[in-house]
Design a protein around this motif. Structure first.
Motif, short mmCIF file in Angstrom:
data_model
loop_
_atom_site.label_atom_id
_atom_site.label_comp_id
_atom_site.label_asym_id
_atom_site.label_seq_id
_atom_site.Cartn_x
_atom_site.Cartn_y
_atom_site.Cartn_z
N VAL A 52 0.85 -1.19 0.00
CA VAL A 52 0.00 0.00 0.00
C VAL A 52 0.89 1.24 0.00
N SER A 53 0.47 2.27 -0.68
CA SER A 53 1.27 3.48 -0.72
C SER A 53 1.03 4.31 0.53
N CYS A 60 4.72 11.49 7.39
CA CYS A 60 3.42 10.84 7.59
C CYS A 60 3.49 9.41 7.07
N THR A 61 3.10 8.46 7.90
CA THR A 61 3.16 7.05 7.53
C THR A 61 1.78 6.45 7.29
N ASN A 62 0.74 7.28 7.27
CA ASN A 62 -0.61 6.78 7.03
C ASN A 62 -0.77 6.31 5.59
N GLN A 63 -1.75 5.44 5.37
CA GLN A 63 -2.02 4.92 4.03
C GLN A 63 -2.59 6.02 3.14
N GLY A 67 -4.95 11.06 -4.57
CA GLY A 67 -3.90 12.05 -4.82
C GLY A 67 -2.64 11.85 -4.00
N GLY A 68 -2.41 10.66 -3.48
CA GLY A 68 -1.20 10.39 -2.71
C GLY A 68 -1.25 10.87 -1.28
N LEU A 69 -2.41 11.33 -0.83
CA LEU A 69 -2.55 11.86 0.53
C LEU A 69 -3.42 10.95 1.38
#
Length: 106
Positions: A52-53, A60-63, A67-69
């Protein structure tokens, strides 16, 4: 005789894997033995190693979502403000409140 979902006590029509939609019939399941989680990538769920990106914001290490956020940084499925560099959600007219969205009061 009409086929039925293989989940105990369910009489709904089965989809993929002998299960109805309510019991996960249309969704691909993780290929890890005994896991019924939904596949994310490579035939695996997140728990079993699907890649998962992560959010593109610094530290920030959240999934990442849209838009990549991550959702914390505005990566939910709602439209984003059209002002360059802004990650706020659109309120009206393609812009957020900060950048001039007009909102009717009453």
């Amino acid at each position: 005789k009409k086929p039925q979902c293989s989940a105990e006590g369910c009489t709904k029509y089965p989809q993929r894997g002998g299960l109805c939609i309510a019991h996960g019939g249309k969704k691909k399941q993780c290929s890890s033995e005994g896991c019924t989680n939904q596949v994310r990538s490579g035939g695996l769920c997140i728990k079993h190693g699907a890649k998962v990106s992560t959010c593109i914001k610094d530290d920030c290490t959240n999934q990442a979502m849209l838009g990549g956020l991550c959702t914390k940084h505005g990566g939910n499925k709602k439209k984003m403000c059209s002002t360059e560099g802004c990650t706020n959600q659109v309120v009206n007219g393609g812009v957020c409140m900060k950048h001039g969205a007009k909102v009717k009061l009453c």
